[in-house]
Structures are given as C-alpha cells and as structure tokens.
Design a protein around this motif. Sequence first.
Motif, PDB file in Angstrom:
ATOM      1  N   GLY A 133       0.792  -1.224   0.000  1.00  0.00           N
ATOM      2  CA  GLY A 133       0.000   0.000   0.000  1.00  0.00           C
ATOM      3  C   GLY A 133       0.818   1.264   0.000  1.00  0.00           C
ATOM      4  N   ASP A 134       2.061   1.188  -0.579  1.00  0.00           N
ATOM      5  CA  ASP A 134       2.922   2.366  -0.510  1.00  0.00           C
ATOM      6  C   ASP A 134       2.664   3.354  -1.648  1.00  0.00           C
ATOM      7  N   GLU A 135       1.734   3.050  -2.556  1.00  0.00           N
ATOM      8  CA  GLU A 135       1.406   3.972  -3.633  1.00  0.00           C
ATOM      9  C   GLU A 135       0.431   5.035  -3.124  1.00  0.00           C
ATOM     10  N   ASP A 136       0.380   6.134  -3.890  1.00  0.00           N
ATOM     11  CA  ASP A 136      -0.489   7.251  -3.507  1.00  0.00           C
ATOM     12  C   ASP A 136      -1.866   7.035  -4.119  1.00  0.00           C
ATOM     13  N   GLU A 137      -2.838   6.740  -3.270  1.00  0.00           N
ATOM     14  CA  GLU A 137      -4.188   6.488  -3.768  1.00  0.00           C
ATOM     15  C   GLU A 137      -4.761   7.710  -4.473  1.00  0.00           C
ATOM     16  N   GLN A 138      -4.545   8.917  -3.911  1.00  0.00           N
ATOM     17  CA  GLN A 138      -5.089  10.127  -4.509  1.00  0.00           C
ATOM     18  C   GLN A 138      -4.488  10.376  -5.896  1.00  0.00           C
ATOM     19  N   ARG A 139      -3.207  10.105  -6.047  1.00  0.00           N
ATOM     20  CA  ARG A 139      -2.571  10.278  -7.357  1.00  0.00           C
ATOM     21  C   ARG A 139      -3.176   9.300  -8.365  1.00  0.00           C
ATOM     22  N   LEU A 140      -3.408   8.069  -7.942  1.00  0.00           N
ATOM     23  CA  LEU A 140      -4.031   7.091  -8.835  1.00  0.00           C
ATOM     24  C   LEU A 140      -5.425   7.546  -9.251  1.00  0.00           C
ATOM     25  N   ARG A 141      -6.190   8.074  -8.310  1.00  0.00           N
ATOM     26  CA  ARG A 141      -7.537   8.540  -8.642  1.00  0.00           C
ATOM     27  C   ARG A 141      -7.479   9.766  -9.559  1.00  0.00           C
ATOM     28  N   HIS A 142      -6.449  10.589  -9.380  1.00  0.00           N
ATOM     29  CA  HIS A 142      -6.262  11.728 -10.290  1.00  0.00           C
ATOM     30  C   HIS A 142      -5.985  11.225 -11.706  1.00  0.00           C
ATOM     31  N   LEU A 143      -5.167  10.190 -11.821  1.00  0.00           N
ATOM     32  CA  LEU A 143      -4.883   9.610 -13.142  1.00  0.00           C
ATOM     33  C   LEU A 143      -6.138   8.967 -13.730  1.00  0.00           C
ATOM     34  N   VAL A 144      -6.965   8.383 -12.883  1.00  0.00           N
ATOM     35  CA  VAL A 144      -8.240   7.819 -13.364  1.00  0.00           C
ATOM     36  C   VAL A 144      -9.088   8.913 -13.993  1.00  0.00           C
ATOM     37  N   ALA A 145      -9.185  10.060 -13.308  1.00  0.00           N
ATOM     38  CA  ALA A 145      -9.976  11.175 -13.821  1.00  0.00           C
ATOM     39  C   ALA A 145      -9.416  11.666 -15.147  1.00  0.00           C
ATOM     40  N   LYS A 146      -8.077  11.756 -15.236  1.00  0.00           N
ATOM     41  CA  LYS A 146      -7.448  12.205 -16.479  1.00  0.00           C
ATOM     42  C   LYS A 146      -7.736  11.230 -17.612  1.00  0.00           C
ATOM     43  N   ALA A 147      -7.629   9.942 -17.347  1.00  0.00           N
ATOM     44  CA  ALA A 147      -7.898   8.943 -18.382  1.00  0.00           C
ATOM     45  C   ALA A 147      -9.355   8.986 -18.821  1.00  0.00           C
ATOM     46  N   GLU A 148     -10.258   9.182 -17.874  1.00  0.00           N
ATOM     47  CA  GLU A 148     -11.683   9.275 -18.234  1.00  0.00           C
ATOM     48  C   GLU A 148     -11.951  10.528 -19.066  1.00  0.00           C
ATOM     49  N   GLU A 149     -11.290  11.634 -18.708  1.00  0.00           N
ATOM     50  CA  GLU A 149     -11.441  12.855 -19.499  1.00  0.00           C
ATOM     51  C   GLU A 149     -10.922  12.653 -20.920  1.00  0.00           C
ATOM     52  N   ALA A 150      -9.768  11.988 -21.048  1.00  0.00           N
ATOM     53  CA  ALA A 150      -9.200  11.740 -22.374  1.00  0.00           C
ATOM     54  C   ALA A 150     -10.113  10.834 -23.189  1.00  0.00           C
ATOM     55  N   ALA A 151     -10.667   9.805 -22.534  1.00  0.00           N
ATOM     56  CA  ALA A 151     -11.589   8.909 -23.238  1.00  0.00           C
ATOM     57  C   ALA A 151     -12.827   9.662 -23.708  1.00  0.00           C
ATOM     58  N   ALA A 152     -13.347  10.553 -22.866  1.00  0.00           N
ATOM     59  CA  ALA A 152     -14.524  11.338 -23.248  1.00  0.00           C
ATOM     60  C   ALA A 152     -14.209  12.261 -24.414  1.00  0.00           C
ATOM     61  N   ALA A 153     -13.022  12.903 -24.396  1.00  0.00           N
ATOM     62  CA  ALA A 153     -12.638  13.802 -25.495  1.00  0.00           C
ATOM     63  C   ALA A 153     -12.481  13.036 -26.800  1.00  0.00           C
ATOM     64  N   LEU A 154     -11.848  11.860 -26.716  1.00  0.00           N
ATOM     65  CA  LEU A 154     -11.703  11.034 -27.921  1.00  0.00           C
ATOM     66  C   LEU A 154     -13.061  10.563 -28.416  1.00  0.00           C
ATOM     67  N   GLY A 155     -13.963  10.272 -27.487  1.00  0.00           N
ATOM     68  CA  GLY A 155     -15.317   9.871 -27.888  1.00  0.00           C
ATOM     69  C   GLY A 155     -16.037  10.993 -28.611  1.00  0.00           C
ATOM     70  N   ARG A 156     -15.839  12.243 -28.145  1.00  0.00           N
ATOM     71  CA  ARG A 156     -16.467  13.374 -28.841  1.00  0.00           C
ATOM     72  C   ARG A 156     -15.883  13.551 -30.241  1.00  0.00           C
TER      73      ARG A 156
END
Length: 286
Positions: A80-103
């Motif tokens: 559990g030494d990874e940063d959970e908040q950073r991972l969730r931030h990357l999740v949001a970025k990936a979802e935003e990129a997927a949405a932009a590509l979908g548009r």
Amino acid sequence: MESKVSPPALPPEVATAEAARHRALAALVALAEALGTPDSVPVALAEAEAALRQAQGALKGLEAAREAAVAPAVALGTLGDEDEQRLRHLVAKAEEAAAALGREEGRARQWQRWLRAWHGVTMGLMVLCAAVLSLDSARTALGVTDDGHLLLALTVVAVSCEVALRGLGTSRRHLANAAGHQRDMALRLHDRAQQVAANRASAEAATATNRATADALGQLEKVTRALKELVEAVNQDREETPWGTRRQGFPSAAKELGRIVGRWREVDKEVAQRLEAAHRGLVGQG
C-alpha cells in the motif's frame, strides 16, 4: 469512494494475557500483604507461583501472536505504498481523455454521414446527367455541346467524397481504439486505487492490532517480572528460615518489595500504595 475495512479482532492471546495479568497483579499484592503475617504466606506464595506460571505461559503465547501479526502488517504496508489520490487523479485524467476522444469520434461519424449523403447526391447527378446529356436534343436545349466536363467534375467530387469517407473511417477506428485504451487504463487505475486503499486500511488495522498486542505484552511483562522477583525473594527467605521457624522473617522479600514499589509508582498508583503499605510493615526486616 474509499474502501472501508473493519479493524480485525484482537488475537485471543490478548484476552488470555489480560486475565493472566489481573491474576498475577492480585497475587503480587496478596503475597506482599501476607508477608506481615507469616502464617498466611504459604497459601499466598502457592497462588503467586501458580499465577506466575500462568503469566509466563501467556507471555509466550502473546509473543508468538505478535510475531505472527508483524509479517502480514509489513507486507500490507509495502503493498500500500502507492499514492491512492494520485491514482484517482490519473483515473480522472484517463476518463477525461476517453470522453474527449469519444467526442472526436462522434464528430467524425457526423462528417461521414454528411459525406455519404453528398456522395449519394453526386452519384445520382452523375447518372442523371449521363442519361440527359446523352440526348442531342437535351444538349441543344441546354446549350451544352460536350457532356465530358460536367461528368468529369461530378466524378472528381464523387471520388473525393469516397477518399474522405475512407479517411474518416480510418480516423474513427483509431479514435475508438484510443478511447477504448483510455477507458481500460481508467478501469485498471481505478482497481489499483481501490486495492491500494484496501491495503493501506488493512495495514493500519494490523498496525493498531500490533500496537494493542504490544501494550498488553508490555503490561504483562511488568507484572510478571515483579511477581517473579518477589516469589524468588520469598523462596530465598524460606530456605534461610523454613516455615514455622521462630522469629520467621522475610528480609530479602522486604528489600525486593522496596525496589518493586519504586518502579510501580509510575505504573499503577493504587497498587503502588498497597505495596508501599505492605513494605512499611516489613522495613524492620530489611
């Protein structure tokens, strides 16, 4: 949403150690107070020795339980030494990129519809013009002497539409694949963030368990040590002046009890007061 992990129950050895501590503490006080009346010492000493054996057994069990809990806690901590908040931030970025590509893919789909419609119109005009301009009377009426230029222009438009449609189809596939990759990445990162959160929560719960186990171990060690020292001192006095000897005394026990009282003041004031009272009655023997 963060994972909720209930703290694990304390090892059963903790409850066993707590019971052994209470018995050992009671036996310590009883033996100290019995020293003032030698006739009551044998019974108090027998109980103290039994309580000491129980406490020593509980100590071994508690030490084993603590060692067994340390390794999983360390392993969970490293997982559990990874940063959970950073991972969730990357999740949001990936979802935003997927949405932009979908548009973008949606706009490409719309352009395809328009081009297909224009391509259909162009092909219809080509057929119509070819049929109409093949008639001499129609060419004369329209003032057109050669139908080649018009058909050529329509052909160029139709071919351009076809090329653009194929290009848009390729772009759409690339955009759809890229959006899919981003969504897959977001899903993997989300799962990893949940795993990290669960690992950290488990590690924290294990740490709390280890802390409680260590506290119980430390408290039991203090009582066991004091009881062992007093029992050994009483037995030493017993060897020098066996039971029933005239002017039976406990000088070694008195000295040891004085040392125990000095240490116990910071542990338990009430117990320290009872031990101190018993020690005052034995000062003359030391």
